[in-house]
Design a protein around this motif. Sequence first.
Motif, PDB file in Angstrom:
ATOM      1  N   SER A 210       0.836  -1.204   0.000  1.00  0.00           N
ATOM      2  CA  SER A 210       0.000   0.000   0.000  1.00  0.00           C
ATOM      3  C   SER A 210       0.863   1.243   0.000  1.00  0.00           C
ATOM      4  CB  SER A 210      -0.925   0.000   1.224  1.00  0.00           C
ATOM      5  OG  SER A 210      -1.807  -1.107   1.174  1.00  0.00           O
ATOM      6  N   ALA A 211       1.964   1.214   0.798  1.00  0.00           N
ATOM      7  CA  ALA A 211       2.864   2.361   0.853  1.00  0.00           C
ATOM      8  C   ALA A 211       3.514   2.610  -0.494  1.00  0.00           C
ATOM      9  CB  ALA A 211       3.932   2.142   1.925  1.00  0.00           C
ATOM     10  N   ALA A 212       3.810   1.512  -1.202  1.00  0.00           N
ATOM     11  CA  ALA A 212       4.449   1.647  -2.518  1.00  0.00           C
ATOM     12  C   ALA A 212       3.521   2.328  -3.508  1.00  0.00           C
ATOM     13  CB  ALA A 212       4.856   0.274  -3.033  1.00  0.00           C
ATOM     14  N   ARG A 213       2.210   2.231  -3.236  1.00  0.00           N
ATOM     15  CA  ARG A 213       1.243   2.872  -4.123  1.00  0.00           C
ATOM     16  C   ARG A 213       0.796   4.224  -3.560  1.00  0.00           C
ATOM     17  NH1 ARG A 213      -0.785  -2.428  -3.860  1.00  0.00           N
ATOM     18  NH2 ARG A 213      -2.474  -1.743  -2.481  1.00  0.00           N
ATOM     19  N   ALA A 214       1.572   4.756  -2.613  1.00  0.00           N
ATOM     20  CA  ALA A 214       1.193   5.998  -1.950  1.00  0.00           C
ATOM     21  C   ALA A 214       1.014   7.130  -2.962  1.00  0.00           C
ATOM     22  CB  ALA A 214       2.254   6.376  -0.921  1.00  0.00           C
ATOM     23  N   GLU A 215       0.114   8.025  -2.639  1.00  0.00           N
ATOM     24  CA  GLU A 215      -0.172   9.149  -3.520  1.00  0.00           C
ATOM     25  C   GLU A 215      -0.114  10.457  -2.742  1.00  0.00           C
ATOM     26  OE1 GLU A 215      -3.933   8.511  -5.277  1.00  0.00           O
ATOM     27  OE2 GLU A 215      -3.265   6.890  -6.591  1.00  0.00           O
ATOM     28  N   LEU A 216       0.196  11.533  -3.451  1.00  0.00           N
ATOM     29  CA  LEU A 216       0.166  12.875  -2.891  1.00  0.00           C
ATOM     30  C   LEU A 216      -1.176  13.511  -3.218  1.00  0.00           C
ATOM     31  CD1 LEU A 216       3.755  14.006  -3.863  1.00  0.00           C
ATOM     32  CD2 LEU A 216       2.855  14.087  -1.540  1.00  0.00           C
ATOM     33  N   THR A 217      -1.782  14.135  -2.225  1.00  0.00           N
ATOM     34  CA  THR A 217      -3.067  14.806  -2.409  1.00  0.00           C
ATOM     35  C   THR A 217      -2.916  16.269  -2.020  1.00  0.00           C
ATOM     36  OG1 THR A 217      -4.227  12.758  -1.817  1.00  0.00           O
ATOM     37  CG2 THR A 217      -5.506  14.794  -1.766  1.00  0.00           C
ATOM     38  N   THR A 218      -3.531  17.168  -2.790  1.00  0.00           N
ATOM     39  CA  THR A 218      -3.455  18.593  -2.488  1.00  0.00           C
ATOM     40  C   THR A 218      -4.746  19.081  -1.841  1.00  0.00           C
ATOM     41  OG1 THR A 218      -4.229  19.172  -4.709  1.00  0.00           O
ATOM     42  CG2 THR A 218      -1.850  19.069  -4.358  1.00  0.00           C
ATOM     43  N   TYR A 219      -4.592  20.074  -0.963  1.00  0.00           N
ATOM     44  CA  TYR A 219      -5.733  20.703  -0.294  1.00  0.00           C
ATOM     45  C   TYR A 219      -5.575  22.215  -0.395  1.00  0.00           C
ATOM     46  CZ  TYR A 219      -6.679  16.161   1.849  1.00  0.00           C
ATOM     47  OH  TYR A 219      -6.952  14.824   2.060  1.00  0.00           O
ATOM     48  N   THR A 220      -6.590  22.893  -0.893  1.00  0.00           N
ATOM     49  CA  THR A 220      -6.560  24.354  -0.953  1.00  0.00           C
ATOM     50  C   THR A 220      -7.359  24.965   0.189  1.00  0.00           C
ATOM     51  OG1 THR A 220      -8.433  24.315  -2.493  1.00  0.00           O
ATOM     52  CG2 THR A 220      -6.217  24.424  -3.447  1.00  0.00           C
ATOM     53  N   SER A 221      -7.910  24.122   1.042  1.00  0.00           N
ATOM     54  CA  SER A 221      -8.630  24.570   2.236  1.00  0.00           C
ATOM     55  C   SER A 221      -7.816  24.166   3.454  1.00  0.00           C
ATOM     56  CB  SER A 221     -10.025  23.927   2.302  1.00  0.00           C
ATOM     57  OG  SER A 221     -10.563  24.017   3.598  1.00  0.00           O
ATOM     58  N   GLN A 222      -7.496  25.126   4.308  1.00  0.00           N
ATOM     59  CA  GLN A 222      -6.723  24.818   5.508  1.00  0.00           C
ATOM     60  C   GLN A 222      -7.479  23.851   6.425  1.00  0.00           C
ATOM     61  OE1 GLN A 222      -6.311  27.882   8.466  1.00  0.00           O
ATOM     62  NE2 GLN A 222      -4.221  27.282   8.958  1.00  0.00           N
ATOM     63  N   SER A 223      -8.780  24.055   6.578  1.00  0.00           N
ATOM     64  CA  SER A 223      -9.561  23.185   7.460  1.00  0.00           C
ATOM     65  C   SER A 223      -9.603  21.752   6.934  1.00  0.00           C
ATOM     66  CB  SER A 223     -10.983  23.733   7.621  1.00  0.00           C
ATOM     67  OG  SER A 223     -11.627  23.831   6.366  1.00  0.00           O
ATOM     68  N   ALA A 224      -9.733  21.594   5.616  1.00  0.00           N
ATOM     69  CA  ALA A 224      -9.751  20.256   5.029  1.00  0.00           C
ATOM     70  C   ALA A 224      -8.387  19.582   5.191  1.00  0.00           C
ATOM     71  CB  ALA A 224     -10.129  20.332   3.559  1.00  0.00           C
ATOM     72  N   TYR A 225      -7.330  20.356   5.023  1.00  0.00           N
ATOM     73  CA  TYR A 225      -5.982  19.814   5.217  1.00  0.00           C
ATOM     74  C   TYR A 225      -5.794  19.334   6.650  1.00  0.00           C
ATOM     75  CZ  TYR A 225      -0.965  19.910   6.207  1.00  0.00           C
ATOM     76  OH  TYR A 225       0.292  19.588   6.644  1.00  0.00           O
ATOM     77  N   LEU A 226      -6.157  20.171   7.620  1.00  0.00           N
ATOM     78  CA  LEU A 226      -5.974  19.818   9.029  1.00  0.00           C
ATOM     79  C   LEU A 226      -6.798  18.594   9.418  1.00  0.00           C
ATOM     80  CD1 LEU A 226      -5.922  23.387  10.635  1.00  0.00           C
ATOM     81  CD2 LEU A 226      -3.976  21.817  10.313  1.00  0.00           C
ATOM     82  N   ALA A 227      -7.943  18.419   8.756  1.00  0.00           N
ATOM     83  CA  ALA A 227      -8.786  17.261   9.040  1.00  0.00           C
ATOM     84  C   ALA A 227      -8.169  15.971   8.502  1.00  0.00           C
ATOM     85  CB  ALA A 227     -10.172  17.457   8.444  1.00  0.00           C
ATOM     86  N   ALA A 228      -7.241  16.099   7.543  1.00  0.00           N
ATOM     87  CA  ALA A 228      -6.650  14.922   6.905  1.00  0.00           C
ATOM     88  C   ALA A 228      -5.340  14.483   7.546  1.00  0.00           C
ATOM     89  CB  ALA A 228      -6.412  15.203   5.423  1.00  0.00           C
ATOM     90  N   VAL A 229      -4.817  15.283   8.481  1.00  0.00           N
ATOM     91  CA  VAL A 229      -3.527  14.976   9.088  1.00  0.00           C
ATOM     92  C   VAL A 229      -3.646  14.887  10.602  1.00  0.00           C
ATOM     93  CG1 VAL A 229      -2.190  16.021   7.219  1.00  0.00           C
ATOM     94  CG2 VAL A 229      -2.933  17.436   9.146  1.00  0.00           C
ATOM     95  N   GLY A 230      -2.537  14.540  11.240  1.00  0.00           N
ATOM     96  CA  GLY A 230      -2.505  14.484  12.693  1.00  0.00           C
ATOM     97  C   GLY A 230      -1.967  15.782  13.270  1.00  0.00           C
ATOM     98  N   THR A 231      -1.191  15.673  14.340  1.00  0.00           N
ATOM     99  CA  THR A 231      -0.636  16.845  15.013  1.00  0.00           C
ATOM    100  C   THR A 231       0.151  17.714  14.033  1.00  0.00           C
ATOM    101  OG1 THR A 231      -0.464  15.606  17.081  1.00  0.00           O
ATOM    102  CG2 THR A 231       0.829  17.632  16.900  1.00  0.00           C
ATOM    103  N   THR A 232      -0.119  19.023  14.067  1.00  0.00           N
ATOM    104  CA  THR A 232       0.491  19.957  13.120  1.00  0.00           C
ATOM    105  C   THR A 232       1.245  21.060  13.852  1.00  0.00           C
ATOM    106  OG1 THR A 232      -1.220  19.580  11.449  1.00  0.00           O
ATOM    107  CG2 THR A 232       0.033  21.624  11.282  1.00  0.00           C
ATOM    108  N   GLY A 233       2.495  21.283  13.437  1.00  0.00           N
ATOM    109  CA  GLY A 233       3.271  22.404  13.941  1.00  0.00           C
ATOM    110  C   GLY A 233       3.292  23.508  12.904  1.00  0.00           C
ATOM    111  N   VAL A 234       3.282  24.767  13.346  1.00  0.00           N
ATOM    112  CA  VAL A 234       3.252  25.904  12.429  1.00  0.00           C
ATOM    113  C   VAL A 234       4.406  26.855  12.735  1.00  0.00           C
ATOM    114  CG1 VAL A 234       1.915  27.873  11.586  1.00  0.00           C
ATOM    115  CG2 VAL A 234       0.738  25.749  12.228  1.00  0.00           C
ATOM    116  N   ASP A 235       5.166  27.201  11.707  1.00  0.00           N
ATOM    117  CA  ASP A 235       6.216  28.213  11.837  1.00  0.00           C
ATOM    118  C   ASP A 235       5.670  29.516  11.278  1.00  0.00           C
ATOM    119  OD1 ASP A 235       8.471  29.750  11.997  1.00  0.00           O
ATOM    120  OD2 ASP A 235       9.789  28.340  10.952  1.00  0.00           O
TER     121      ASP A 235
END
Length: 234
Positions: free
Chosen positions: A26-51
């Motif tokens: 499954s990892a070998a078939r990994a794909e990159l996905t883009t998000y133009t909404s910050q809220s949608a991006y944050l919903a798709a990931v775990g803990t997030t650090g911001v600089d």
Amino acid sequence: MRKTHRPVTTVLASAVLSTTLLLAASAARAELTTYTSQSAYLAAVGTTGVDTFDDLDIEPYDTPFPRTAGDISYVATTGPGNTRAYGASDDDIDWYLSSSRRTDSITFDTFGTPIAGAGGYFWGSDIAGYTVFAPYITVTATDSTGATLTYTITDPVPTSFLGFVSDARIVSLSVATGDQLGADGYGIWPTVNNLHLSVAAVPEPGTWAMLLGGLGMLCWTARRRQNQGSSSPR
């Protein structure tokens, strides 16, 4: 003829190995996905650090430039023409990161923690560090499988969010404006604010239930086969 039956522990080891190989596939078939909404991006990931880059000023910073986004360390680099970065701002309060040469890109990599998501606000600024209209800006992400995805933001502004999420591990993120000119005929410098670096999201409860259910079925099948084998005539 005497039948030889594998013990349950051996079958379970095989099941674990099969599951590991399945996850690797499954990892070998990994794909990159883009998000133009910050809220949608944050919903798709775990803990997030911001600089926020608010510790910068209008002065040069030699790169590679060690930084942190929350608890996640990383390195910012500009180039290939000039390896100096600059602080930029519209009000001397909210600071951004920009390059020294407009045709150079800004790259973020060498993450201290494996990350599955990276993003932020991307747009253009002028030679003085002020926001300026740019026809477009390109952002590129690369993950640990070698997959690369470039996204073009049209008419970017300081609130233009873009995030990338990978099923594998993101190893670099870069932003560039190329050799384009603004409406005033002057150059445009790549500019970044609020860089987001995120770890992988915890699997949904339904996903865990499905995996555990499958493992339970394998255990039941293995035990049933062992019981049948022990009662078979020899």
